[in-house]
Design a protein around this motif. Sequence first.
Motif, PDB file in Angstrom:
ATOM      1  N   HIS A 127      80.538  54.195  17.250  1.00  0.00           N
ATOM      2  CA  HIS A 127      79.453  54.221  16.264  1.00  0.00           C
ATOM      3  C   HIS A 127      79.005  52.781  16.038  1.00  0.00           C
ATOM      4  CE1 HIS A 127      77.036  55.008  12.728  1.00  0.00           C
ATOM      5  NE2 HIS A 127      77.707  54.046  12.095  1.00  0.00           N
ATOM      6  N   ARG A 128      77.715  52.552  16.056  1.00  0.00           N
ATOM      7  CA  ARG A 128      77.204  51.195  15.821  1.00  0.00           C
ATOM      8  C   ARG A 128      76.225  51.252  14.658  1.00  0.00           C
ATOM      9  NH1 ARG A 128      75.744  46.714  20.272  1.00  0.00           N
ATOM     10  NH2 ARG A 128      75.721  44.996  18.792  1.00  0.00           N
ATOM     11  N   GLY A 129      76.691  50.891  13.482  1.00  0.00           N
ATOM     12  CA  GLY A 129      75.872  50.941  12.279  1.00  0.00           C
ATOM     13  C   GLY A 129      75.472  49.571  11.753  1.00  0.00           C
ATOM     14  N   ILE A 130      76.068  48.528  12.293  1.00  0.00           N
ATOM     15  CA  ILE A 130      75.717  47.175  11.861  1.00  0.00           C
ATOM     16  C   ILE A 130      74.571  46.693  12.736  1.00  0.00           C
ATOM     17  CG2 ILE A 130      76.520  44.797  11.614  1.00  0.00           C
ATOM     18  CD1 ILE A 130      79.344  45.960  11.265  1.00  0.00           C
ATOM     19  N   ALA A 131      73.456  46.393  12.086  1.00  0.00           N
ATOM     20  CA  ALA A 131      72.279  45.969  12.829  1.00  0.00           C
ATOM     21  C   ALA A 131      72.529  44.602  13.442  1.00  0.00           C
ATOM     22  CB  ALA A 131      71.066  45.913  11.912  1.00  0.00           C
ATOM     23  N   GLY A 132      72.336  44.510  14.726  1.00  0.00           N
ATOM     24  CA  GLY A 132      72.505  43.248  15.427  1.00  0.00           C
ATOM     25  C   GLY A 132      71.306  42.958  16.309  1.00  0.00           C
ATOM     26  N   ARG A 133      70.227  43.671  16.071  1.00  0.00           N
ATOM     27  CA  ARG A 133      69.043  43.478  16.909  1.00  0.00           C
ATOM     28  C   ARG A 133      68.351  42.165  16.560  1.00  0.00           C
ATOM     29  NH1 ARG A 133      67.358  47.403  13.047  1.00  0.00           N
ATOM     30  NH2 ARG A 133      65.493  46.765  11.921  1.00  0.00           N
ATOM     31  N   GLY A 134      67.618  41.660  17.505  1.00  0.00           N
ATOM     32  CA  GLY A 134      66.881  40.429  17.277  1.00  0.00           C
ATOM     33  C   GLY A 134      65.739  40.665  16.297  1.00  0.00           C
ATOM     34  N   PHE A 135      65.287  39.589  15.688  1.00  0.00           N
ATOM     35  CA  PHE A 135      64.196  39.704  14.720  1.00  0.00           C
ATOM     36  C   PHE A 135      63.342  38.447  14.755  1.00  0.00           C
ATOM     37  CE2 PHE A 135      67.579  37.604  12.418  1.00  0.00           C
ATOM     38  CZ  PHE A 135      66.921  36.609  11.717  1.00  0.00           C
ATOM     39  N   GLN A 136      62.150  38.593  14.265  1.00  0.00           N
ATOM     40  CA  GLN A 136      61.268  37.446  14.039  1.00  0.00           C
ATOM     41  C   GLN A 136      60.448  37.745  12.793  1.00  0.00           C
ATOM     42  OE1 GLN A 136      58.014  36.542  16.773  1.00  0.00           O
ATOM     43  NE2 GLN A 136      58.562  34.385  16.599  1.00  0.00           N
ATOM     44  N   ARG A 137      60.518  36.846  11.849  1.00  0.00           N
ATOM     45  CA  ARG A 137      59.816  37.003  10.573  1.00  0.00           C
ATOM     46  C   ARG A 137      58.901  35.786  10.413  1.00  0.00           C
ATOM     47  NH1 ARG A 137      59.185  41.258   7.412  1.00  0.00           N
ATOM     48  NH2 ARG A 137      61.314  41.944   7.519  1.00  0.00           N
ATOM     49  N   ARG A 138      57.615  36.019  10.093  1.00  0.00           N
ATOM     50  CA  ARG A 138      56.637  34.949   9.939  1.00  0.00           C
ATOM     51  C   ARG A 138      56.133  34.922   8.502  1.00  0.00           C
ATOM     52  NH1 ARG A 138      54.918  33.619  15.133  1.00  0.00           N
ATOM     53  NH2 ARG A 138      52.913  32.757  14.537  1.00  0.00           N
ATOM     54  N   PHE A 139      56.019  33.719   7.959  1.00  0.00           N
ATOM     55  CA  PHE A 139      55.488  33.527   6.612  1.00  0.00           C
ATOM     56  C   PHE A 139      54.339  32.537   6.677  1.00  0.00           C
ATOM     57  CE2 PHE A 139      59.955  34.620   6.084  1.00  0.00           C
ATOM     58  CZ  PHE A 139      59.899  35.601   5.102  1.00  0.00           C
ATOM     59  N   GLU A 140      53.210  32.897   6.087  1.00  0.00           N
ATOM     60  CA  GLU A 140      52.073  31.986   5.977  1.00  0.00           C
ATOM     61  C   GLU A 140      52.372  31.013   4.842  1.00  0.00           C
ATOM     62  OE1 GLU A 140      48.942  31.805   7.445  1.00  0.00           O
ATOM     63  OE2 GLU A 140      49.251  33.469   8.832  1.00  0.00           O
ATOM     64  N   LEU A 141      52.204  29.735   5.098  1.00  0.00           N
ATOM     65  CA  LEU A 141      52.452  28.720   4.084  1.00  0.00           C
ATOM     66  C   LEU A 141      51.138  28.080   3.667  1.00  0.00           C
ATOM     67  CD1 LEU A 141      55.565  26.899   5.611  1.00  0.00           C
ATOM     68  CD2 LEU A 141      55.521  28.761   3.947  1.00  0.00           C
ATOM     69  N   ALA A 142      51.041  27.747   2.411  1.00  0.00           N
ATOM     70  CA  ALA A 142      49.858  27.062   1.902  1.00  0.00           C
ATOM     71  C   ALA A 142      49.842  25.630   2.424  1.00  0.00           C
ATOM     72  CB  ALA A 142      49.862  27.072   0.369  1.00  0.00           C
ATOM     73  N   ASP A 143      48.702  24.985   2.292  1.00  0.00           N
ATOM     74  CA  ASP A 143      48.596  23.587   2.684  1.00  0.00           C
ATOM     75  C   ASP A 143      49.589  22.758   1.887  1.00  0.00           C
ATOM     76  OD1 ASP A 143      46.557  24.156   4.453  1.00  0.00           O
ATOM     77  OD2 ASP A 143      44.983  23.778   2.977  1.00  0.00           O
ATOM     78  N   PHE A 144      50.158  21.772   2.523  1.00  0.00           N
ATOM     79  CA  PHE A 144      51.069  20.796   1.929  1.00  0.00           C
ATOM     80  C   PHE A 144      52.426  21.371   1.540  1.00  0.00           C
ATOM     81  CE2 PHE A 144      46.716  19.625   0.437  1.00  0.00           C
ATOM     82  CZ  PHE A 144      46.475  18.694   1.438  1.00  0.00           C
ATOM     83  N   VAL A 145      52.769  22.582   1.986  1.00  0.00           N
ATOM     84  CA  VAL A 145      54.101  23.137   1.729  1.00  0.00           C
ATOM     85  C   VAL A 145      54.998  22.730   2.892  1.00  0.00           C
ATOM     86  CG1 VAL A 145      55.472  25.232   1.492  1.00  0.00           C
ATOM     87  CG2 VAL A 145      53.284  25.044   0.330  1.00  0.00           C
TER      88      VAL A 145
END
Length: 158
Positions: free
Chosen positions: A88-106
């Motif tokens: 049984h494999r219940g622990i997520a180990g898949r790859g991910f990519q999360r993107r966040f838009e940042l305001a100017d000067f952050v």
Amino acid sequence: MRTTFDFTPLFRSSVGFDRVFDMLENASRVSTIDSWPPYDITKAGEDEYRISLAVAGFSESEVSVTHEPNILVIAGQKADDEQGEYLHRGIAGRGFQRRFELADFVKVVGANLVNGMLTIDLKREIPEEMKPRRIQIASGSPSPMIEATKAKGEQKAA
């Protein structure tokens, strides 16, 4: 239900807001199906923010944090480690990519991975020349006139 906005009337009376309109269009296209890994965004101060991602099972070498112009990209890829056959494999180990838009000067101040929580600290640092400044008004003598300079090669008409 998807709603699209027509920003055409705003283009007629605004200059330099193309990035804002692009961000609004991109936000309407974002798919909310993939919500892994879960994350929080908190405001830690006047110009300080924190993004926390639950990346249990990932080590520092398997997670990358990249700050591109106005975009923060957080990606994770597990190393292939076969430790036997899973029943049984219940622990997520898949790859991910999360993107966040940042305001100017952050800017990204730092990142820390402790007990499966990746914490990224952000700070808005407005350059001195962009901050409001008070202009001193002089009294007494009038300001000198500014004369238009002639372009090189321009000759007087006779």
